[in-house]
Design a protein around this motif. Structure first.
Motif, PDB file in Angstrom:
ATOM      1  N   GLU A  81     -11.555  15.627  -5.616  1.00 11.58           N
ATOM      2  CA  GLU A  81     -12.029  14.638  -6.590  1.00 11.58           C
ATOM      3  C   GLU A  81     -11.312  13.297  -6.454  1.00 11.58           C
ATOM      4  N   THR A  82      -9.996  13.332  -6.288  1.00 13.34           N
ATOM      5  CA  THR A  82      -9.245  12.079  -6.189  1.00 13.34           C
ATOM      6  C   THR A  82      -9.643  11.300  -4.945  1.00 13.34           C
ATOM      7  N   ILE A  83      -9.868  11.995  -3.825  1.00 14.16           N
ATOM      8  CA  ILE A  83     -10.289  11.323  -2.595  1.00 14.16           C
ATOM      9  C   ILE A  83     -11.623  10.628  -2.796  1.00 14.16           C
ATOM     10  N   VAL A  84     -12.551  11.311  -3.463  1.00 11.07           N
ATOM     11  CA  VAL A  84     -13.874  10.736  -3.697  1.00 11.07           C
ATOM     12  C   VAL A  84     -13.774   9.513  -4.596  1.00 11.07           C
ATOM     13  N   ARG A  85     -13.042   9.615  -5.685  1.00 11.84           N
ATOM     14  CA  ARG A  85     -12.910   8.483  -6.603  1.00 11.84           C
ATOM     15  C   ARG A  85     -12.118   7.342  -5.960  1.00 11.84           C
ATOM     16  N   GLN A  86     -11.147   7.683  -5.127  1.00 11.63           N
ATOM     17  CA  GLN A  86     -10.353   6.656  -4.464  1.00 11.63           C
ATOM     18  C   GLN A  86     -11.207   5.819  -3.525  1.00 11.63           C
ATOM     19  N   ALA A  87     -12.314   6.399  -3.023  1.00 13.30           N
ATOM     20  CA  ALA A  87     -13.210   5.644  -2.136  1.00 13.30           C
ATOM     21  C   ALA A  87     -13.765   4.419  -2.839  1.00 13.30           C
ATOM     22  N   LEU A  88     -14.020   4.523  -4.142  1.00 11.03           N
ATOM     23  CA  LEU A  88     -14.473   3.344  -4.883  1.00 11.03           C
ATOM     24  C   LEU A  88     -13.366   2.300  -4.942  1.00 11.03           C
ATOM     25  N   VAL A  89     -12.150   2.735  -5.229  1.00 12.19           N
ATOM     26  CA  VAL A  89     -11.028   1.791  -5.306  1.00 12.19           C
ATOM     27  C   VAL A  89     -10.820   1.103  -3.962  1.00 12.19           C
ATOM     28  N   ASP A  90     -10.933   1.862  -2.874  1.00 10.72           N
ATOM     29  CA  ASP A  90     -10.730   1.300  -1.540  1.00 10.72           C
ATOM     30  C   ASP A  90     -11.811   0.288  -1.172  1.00 10.72           C
ATOM     31  N   ALA A  91     -12.965   0.365  -1.845  1.00 14.13           N
ATOM     32  CA  ALA A  91     -14.078  -0.548  -1.545  1.00 14.13           C
ATOM     33  C   ALA A  91     -13.992  -1.858  -2.319  1.00 14.13           C
ATOM     34  N   ILE A  92     -12.983  -2.011  -3.156  1.00  7.50           N
ATOM     35  CA  ILE A  92     -12.820  -3.245  -3.923  1.00  7.50           C
ATOM     36  C   ILE A  92     -12.327  -4.349  -3.004  1.00  7.50           C
ATOM     37  N   LYS A  93     -13.076  -5.442  -2.935  1.00  5.30           N
ATOM     38  CA  LYS A  93     -12.749  -6.551  -2.045  1.00  5.30           C
ATOM     39  C   LYS A  93     -12.385  -7.833  -2.789  1.00  5.30           C
ATOM     40  N   VAL A  94     -12.567  -7.850  -4.100  1.00  4.55           N
ATOM     41  CA  VAL A  94     -12.165  -9.009  -4.892  1.00  4.55           C
ATOM     42  C   VAL A  94     -10.734  -8.811  -5.377  1.00  4.55           C
ATOM     43  N   LYS A  95     -10.188  -9.855  -5.989  1.00  2.33           N
ATOM     44  CA  LYS A  95      -8.865  -9.779  -6.600  1.00  2.33           C
ATOM     45  C   LYS A  95      -9.070  -9.889  -8.112  1.00  2.33           C
ATOM     46  N   PRO A  96      -9.387  -8.790  -8.757  1.00  6.93           N
ATOM     47  CA  PRO A  96      -9.871  -8.859 -10.142  1.00  6.93           C
ATOM     48  C   PRO A  96      -8.775  -9.117 -11.164  1.00  6.93           C
ATOM     49  N   ARG A  97      -9.126  -9.962 -12.111  1.00  2.00           N
ATOM     50  CA  ARG A  97      -8.269 -10.186 -13.269  1.00  2.00           C
ATOM     51  C   ARG A  97      -8.773  -9.412 -14.471  1.00  2.00           C
ATOM     52  N   ARG A  98     -10.072  -9.114 -14.489  1.00  2.00           N
ATOM     53  CA  ARG A  98     -10.675  -8.391 -15.613  1.00  2.00           C
ATOM     54  C   ARG A  98     -11.713  -7.423 -15.044  1.00  2.00           C
ATOM     55  N   ILE A  99     -11.598  -6.142 -15.404  1.00  2.00           N
ATOM     56  CA  ILE A  99     -12.405  -5.078 -14.814  1.00  2.00           C
ATOM     57  C   ILE A  99     -13.065  -4.273 -15.925  1.00  2.00           C
ATOM     58  N   LEU A 100     -14.337  -3.928 -15.720  1.00  2.00           N
ATOM     59  CA  LEU A 100     -15.073  -3.086 -16.655  1.00  2.00           C
ATOM     60  C   LEU A 100     -15.567  -1.853 -15.922  1.00  2.00           C
TER      61      LEU A 100
END
Length: 295
Positions: A86-105
């Motif tokens: 489960e953590t590997i699958v969910r981490q794939a979303l985190v790894d796909a983040i390409k912006v430098k977010p200040r506010r996340i929903l």
């Protein structure tokens, strides 16, 4: 909590999972919380639960996620049904983040498993988890507290969040779209487009639509009322219809997928989605306050 007895999950898989989880421990945890009192801290009078959500069973549980049993059992079960981990699958979303977010929903955050990973990856960002079930939010808040993470949990509908235009750099959703009708998924993407700043990114993690279409039997494992509609659709096409550009999907261990889109600089003339080849590691050229680049 009544369940359908004819699903593959209930006949074969559920007994196996029950051997792997600590049911007594879950029962003690459930009994330690005054669920209605805690839920009242999150419930908002202006949130109307849509019929597609409260009129269906999910995962064989009567009432879906609108009960504390679903909040208590979601994590122990999910860890065994997201291969390879489960953590590997969910981490794939985190790894796909390409912006430098200040506010996340994080939309449809459930018990907050992905929300916590996002906050850990971007500790300085303000992170908000939104869900229709106050029971799930109680569990999510408890997990965040134990992890020492400051996250805002909000009761709300992902189709109409009530947040201001262009108020987020990143919008995410994990394992949400297969539990909504296709028209609702499109509405959620349009709401995400409204919420994002120019150059902001949307990321959707869910089942791999190509795989689900090829393996019909997977659709029978759980009681998921909208999974066939999800399998027949296209998250990429819906992103394009909502106005996103640079739309692409990547497979996550064949069973899941992460789909990314970017809110373009020019939004006056929304273009229809057409597959394109992009450098997924170089989105800065799109221009965004999230990158420190003003359009």
């Amino acid at each position: 909590m009544a369940v359908r007895q004819d699903t593959i999950w209930e006949r074969f898989l559920s007994p196996v999972v029950r051997l792997l989880i600590d049911e007594d421990g879950l029962r003690r945890y459930a009994d330690s919380i005054d669920w209605e009192k805690e839920c009242d801290r999150f419930r908002r009078d202006d949130v109307i639960t849509p019929p597609y959500y409260n009129g269906q069973n999910f995962h064989g549980i009567t009432g879906g996620y609108l009960n504390y049993g679903a909040a208590v059992t979601y994590d122990p079960i999910t860890q065994y049904v997201l291969p390879p981990n489960e953590t590997i699958v969910r981490q794939a979303l985190v790894d796909a983040i390409k912006v430098k977010p200040r506010r996340i929903l994080d939309l449809g955050c459930g018990t907050g498993s992905t929300t916590l990973l996002v906050k850990q990856a971007f500790p300085q960002a303000e992170v908000i988890g939104l869900d229709l079930s106050p029971y799930m939010l109680v569990r999510a808040e408890d997990k965040a507290r134990n992890a020492g993470l400051e996250i805002l949990w909000r009761h709300g509908n992902a189709e109409k969040t009530g947040f201001s235009d262009a108020s987020f750099d990143l919008v995410t959703a994990s394992l949400l779209f297969h539990e909504t009708p296709d028209a609702v998924s499109l509405a959620i993407l349009r709401e995400s487009f409204r919420l994002l700043v120019t150059g902001g990114q949307v990321l959707i993690l869910d089942g791999n639509q190509k795989t689900l279409r090829q393996l019909e039997w997977l659709n029978d494992v759980f009681e998921e009322p909208y999974i066939r509609e999800y399998a027949a659709g296209s998250v990429e096409a819906n992103m394009g219809a909502a106005g996103f550009e640079a739309v692409r999907s990547q497979d996550v261990w064949w069973i899941n997928q992460v789909t990314s889109g970017v809110k373009p600089i020019a939004t006056e003339n929304v273009r229809q989605y057409t597959p394109i080849s992009i450098d997924n590691h170089n989105l800065e050229g799109l221009g965004s306050p999230a990158f420190g680049i003003m359009a």
